[in-house]
Design a protein around this motif. Structure first.
Motif, PDB file in Angstrom:
ATOM      1  N   ALA A 176      -2.171  75.669 125.834  1.00  0.00           N
ATOM      2  CA  ALA A 176      -1.690  74.375 125.334  1.00  0.00           C
ATOM      3  C   ALA A 176      -1.646  74.306 123.817  1.00  0.00           C
ATOM      4  CB  ALA A 176      -2.584  73.249 125.865  1.00  0.00           C
ATOM      5  N   ALA A 177      -1.991  75.384 123.138  1.00  0.00           N
ATOM      6  CA  ALA A 177      -2.060  75.385 121.675  1.00  0.00           C
ATOM      7  C   ALA A 177      -0.682  75.169 121.047  1.00  0.00           C
ATOM      8  CB  ALA A 177      -2.663  76.699 121.180  1.00  0.00           C
ATOM      9  N   ASP A 178      -0.687  74.836 119.748  1.00  0.00           N
ATOM     10  CA  ASP A 178       0.529  74.406 119.048  1.00  0.00           C
ATOM     11  C   ASP A 178       1.498  75.528 118.713  1.00  0.00           C
ATOM     12  OD1 ASP A 178      -0.342  71.759 119.000  1.00  0.00           O
ATOM     13  OD2 ASP A 178      -1.375  72.008 117.084  1.00  0.00           O
ATOM     14  N   ILE A 179       0.993  76.683 118.292  1.00  0.00           N
ATOM     15  CA  ILE A 179       1.864  77.725 117.752  1.00  0.00           C
ATOM     16  C   ILE A 179       1.560  79.073 118.400  1.00  0.00           C
ATOM     17  CG2 ILE A 179       2.117  76.555 115.526  1.00  0.00           C
ATOM     18  CD1 ILE A 179       0.074  78.540 114.375  1.00  0.00           C
ATOM     19  N   ASP A 180       2.520  79.998 118.279  1.00  0.00           N
ATOM     20  CA  ASP A 180       2.287  81.337 118.804  1.00  0.00           C
ATOM     21  C   ASP A 180       1.674  82.226 117.728  1.00  0.00           C
ATOM     22  OD1 ASP A 180       4.378  82.208 117.120  1.00  0.00           O
ATOM     23  OD2 ASP A 180       5.862  82.116 118.725  1.00  0.00           O
ATOM     24  N   VAL A 181       1.253  83.405 118.139  1.00  0.00           N
ATOM     25  CA  VAL A 181       0.541  84.281 117.207  1.00  0.00           C
ATOM     26  C   VAL A 181       1.435  84.769 116.071  1.00  0.00           C
ATOM     27  CG1 VAL A 181      -1.251  85.040 118.803  1.00  0.00           C
ATOM     28  CG2 VAL A 181       0.929  86.253 118.745  1.00  0.00           C
ATOM     29  N   ALA A 182       2.726  84.892 116.321  1.00  0.00           N
ATOM     30  CA  ALA A 182       3.632  85.373 115.270  1.00  0.00           C
ATOM     31  C   ALA A 182       3.693  84.382 114.113  1.00  0.00           C
ATOM     32  CB  ALA A 182       5.024  85.619 115.842  1.00  0.00           C
ATOM     33  N   GLU A 183       3.752  83.085 114.433  1.00  0.00           N
ATOM     34  CA  GLU A 183       3.796  82.076 113.377  1.00  0.00           C
ATOM     35  C   GLU A 183       2.488  82.051 112.592  1.00  0.00           C
ATOM     36  OE1 GLU A 183       4.768  77.299 112.727  1.00  0.00           O
ATOM     37  OE2 GLU A 183       4.913  78.191 114.741  1.00  0.00           O
ATOM     38  N   ALA A 184       1.372  82.131 113.293  1.00  0.00           N
ATOM     39  CA  ALA A 184       0.072  82.164 112.621  1.00  0.00           C
ATOM     40  C   ALA A 184      -0.043  83.414 111.758  1.00  0.00           C
ATOM     41  CB  ALA A 184      -1.049  82.128 113.650  1.00  0.00           C
ATOM     42  N   ARG A 185       0.337  84.552 112.303  1.00  0.00           N
ATOM     43  CA  ARG A 185       0.260  85.821 111.563  1.00  0.00           C
ATOM     44  C   ARG A 185       1.062  85.774 110.283  1.00  0.00           C
ATOM     45  NH1 ARG A 185       3.902  89.577 114.447  1.00  0.00           N
ATOM     46  NH2 ARG A 185       5.373  88.299 113.227  1.00  0.00           N
ATOM     47  N   ASP A 186       2.319  85.338 110.366  1.00  0.00           N
ATOM     48  CA  ASP A 186       3.175  85.325 109.182  1.00  0.00           C
ATOM     49  C   ASP A 186       2.637  84.377 108.116  1.00  0.00           C
ATOM     50  OD1 ASP A 186       4.769  87.103 110.518  1.00  0.00           O
ATOM     51  OD2 ASP A 186       6.338  85.650 111.024  1.00  0.00           O
ATOM     52  N   GLY A 187       2.150  83.222 108.554  1.00  0.00           N
ATOM     53  CA  GLY A 187       1.595  82.275 107.605  1.00  0.00           C
ATOM     54  C   GLY A 187       0.339  82.798 106.931  1.00  0.00           C
ATOM     55  N   LEU A 188      -0.536  83.413 107.718  1.00  0.00           N
ATOM     56  CA  LEU A 188      -1.771  83.941 107.154  1.00  0.00           C
ATOM     57  C   LEU A 188      -1.511  85.090 106.187  1.00  0.00           C
ATOM     58  CD1 LEU A 188      -3.994  83.885 110.357  1.00  0.00           C
ATOM     59  CD2 LEU A 188      -4.346  82.494 108.315  1.00  0.00           C
ATOM     60  N   MET A 189      -0.594  85.965 106.538  1.00  0.00           N
ATOM     61  CA  MET A 189      -0.273  87.075 105.642  1.00  0.00           C
ATOM     62  C   MET A 189       0.252  86.566 104.304  1.00  0.00           C
ATOM     63  SD  MET A 189       1.313  89.777 108.444  1.00  0.00           S
ATOM     64  CE  MET A 189       1.800  91.044 107.276  1.00  0.00           C
ATOM     65  N   ALA A 190       1.036  85.503 104.338  1.00  0.00           N
ATOM     66  CA  ALA A 190       1.525  84.899 103.091  1.00  0.00           C
ATOM     67  C   ALA A 190       0.380  84.294 102.288  1.00  0.00           C
ATOM     68  CB  ALA A 190       2.573  83.834 103.397  1.00  0.00           C
ATOM     69  N   ARG A 191      -0.568  83.669 102.981  1.00  0.00           N
ATOM     70  CA  ARG A 191      -1.727  83.084 102.295  1.00  0.00           C
ATOM     71  C   ARG A 191      -2.584  84.167 101.648  1.00  0.00           C
ATOM     72  NH1 ARG A 191       1.156  80.107 103.598  1.00  0.00           N
ATOM     73  NH2 ARG A 191       1.519  80.254 101.360  1.00  0.00           N
ATOM     74  N   PHE A 192      -2.793  85.254 102.356  1.00  0.00           N
ATOM     75  CA  PHE A 192      -3.609  86.339 101.813  1.00  0.00           C
ATOM     76  C   PHE A 192      -2.923  86.976 100.598  1.00  0.00           C
ATOM     77  CE2 PHE A 192      -5.081  87.185 106.464  1.00  0.00           C
ATOM     78  CZ  PHE A 192      -5.769  85.985 106.476  1.00  0.00           C
ATOM     79  N   ASP A 193      -1.607  87.103 100.677  1.00  0.00           N
ATOM     80  CA  ASP A 193      -0.856  87.643  99.532  1.00  0.00           C
ATOM     81  C   ASP A 193      -1.044  86.760  98.300  1.00  0.00           C
ATOM     82  OD1 ASP A 193       0.128  89.760 101.024  1.00  0.00           O
ATOM     83  OD2 ASP A 193       2.087  88.843 101.391  1.00  0.00           O
ATOM     84  N   ALA A 194      -1.091  85.439  98.510  1.00  0.00           N
ATOM     85  CA  ALA A 194      -1.148  84.489  97.399  1.00  0.00           C
ATOM     86  C   ALA A 194      -2.554  84.313  96.830  1.00  0.00           C
ATOM     87  CB  ALA A 194      -0.616  83.127  97.858  1.00  0.00           C
ATOM     88  N   LEU A 195      -3.570  84.731  97.582  1.00  0.00           N
ATOM     89  CA  LEU A 195      -4.953  84.548  97.130  1.00  0.00           C
ATOM     90  C   LEU A 195      -5.201  85.303  95.827  1.00  0.00           C
ATOM     91  CD1 LEU A 195      -7.891  83.596  97.615  1.00  0.00           C
ATOM     92  CD2 LEU A 195      -8.203  85.663  99.018  1.00  0.00           C
ATOM     93  N   SER A 196      -5.815  84.621  94.878  1.00  0.00           N
ATOM     94  CA  SER A 196      -6.139  85.224  93.589  1.00  0.00           C
ATOM     95  C   SER A 196      -7.373  84.543  93.024  1.00  0.00           C
ATOM     96  CB  SER A 196      -4.973  85.062  92.611  1.00  0.00           C
ATOM     97  OG  SER A 196      -4.854  83.706  92.206  1.00  0.00           O
ATOM     98  N   LEU A 197      -7.826  85.006  91.877  1.00  0.00           N
ATOM     99  CA  LEU A 197      -8.967  84.358  91.226  1.00  0.00           C
ATOM    100  C   LEU A 197      -8.648  82.927  90.819  1.00  0.00           C
ATOM    101  CD1 LEU A 197     -10.331  87.292  89.045  1.00  0.00           C
ATOM    102  CD2 LEU A 197     -11.412  86.280  91.067  1.00  0.00           C
ATOM    103  N   HIS A 198      -7.368  82.610  90.658  1.00  0.00           N
ATOM    104  CA  HIS A 198      -6.977  81.237  90.319  1.00  0.00           C
ATOM    105  C   HIS A 198      -7.149  80.297  91.512  1.00  0.00           C
ATOM    106  CE1 HIS A 198      -5.465  82.398  86.409  1.00  0.00           C
ATOM    107  NE2 HIS A 198      -4.731  83.344  86.965  1.00  0.00           N
TER     108      HIS A 198
END
Length: 213
Positions: A176-198
């Motif tokens: 019953a969850a909202d999203i599939d693993v592909a959407e979560a994966r792509d979003g998380l990978m983008a977040r990890f790419d953007a992570l910095s000391l800032h």
């Protein structure tokens, strides 16, 4: 670039593992068991030490602490939540994260790496609808751990982010969850790419939206 991902054999972890591999990134996945993954029991110091020895000082650019459990899913307040449930939730979701970061700190420092901790929106004390007490408490502790690590590791050049993957259709999330693993994966990978000391210490969902503490 080298990534190390805990809990890589199923769910979001497996999706991330496959996503980075398809991107051509060097990724080391860990799991309690499973062919193709480095063995790691995140609650066991000796298992961590053995992993560090096998890595032999290899630099890690991104450590993703994904291994987690939800032992009280669907549990009722009346009669549930025995000490074993609390012990398991905190051992994996909190102690396991700390031991992983602590053990691999030399590898992260060598590469000037960063750390992504998988928590949950259920860690937020401003969004507390009740239930899932052990899971919520352990994920809140993981959030607190990540925020404090962000402070201590920033002078070492290591950024730390804490993330909610979304309510994902996996064995843990349910059908019953909202999203599939592909959407979560792509979003998380983008977040990890953007992570910095800032942005170190950030608490975000897979879309990059800040979650209130």
């Amino acid at each position: 670039m080298t990534i190390l991902l805990t809990g890589a054999n199923r769910g979001i972890g497996r999706a991330l593992f496959d996503g980075y591999r398809d991107r051509g990134t060097q990724i080391i996945g860990t799991a309690r068991t499973g062919a193709g993954f480095e063995p790691l029991e995140v609650t066991d110091s000796a298992s961590h030490a053995a992993l560090a020895q096998r890595l032999d000082g290899r630099g890690i650019d991104l450590l993703i602490c994904n291994a987690g459990v939800y032992p009280d899913k669907g549990m009722a307040l009346e009669g549930g939540y025995g000490p074993d449930i609390w012990a398991e939730a905190f051992a994996v979701n909190v102690t396991g994260v700390f031991l992983t970061v602590q053990t691999l700190l030399p590898n992260l420092r060598k590469a000037g790496g960063k750390v992504a901790i998988m928590s949950s929106i259920m860690a937020s004390h401003t969004r507390a609808p009740g239930g899932a007490y052990a899971y919520r408490a352990s994920k809140a502790a993981a959030l607190n751990l990540g925020r404090n690590l962000a402070q201590d590791l920033a002078p070492k050049g290591i950024a730390v982010g804490i993330y909610h993957p979304g309510w994902v259709r996996t064995d843990m999330g349910g059908d019953a969850a909202d999203i599939d693993v592909a959407e979560a994966r792509d979003g998380l990978m983008a977040r990890f790419d953007a992570l910095s000391l800032h942005t170190t210490g950030c608490y975000e969902d897979y879309r990059g939206e800040t979650i209130p503490f």
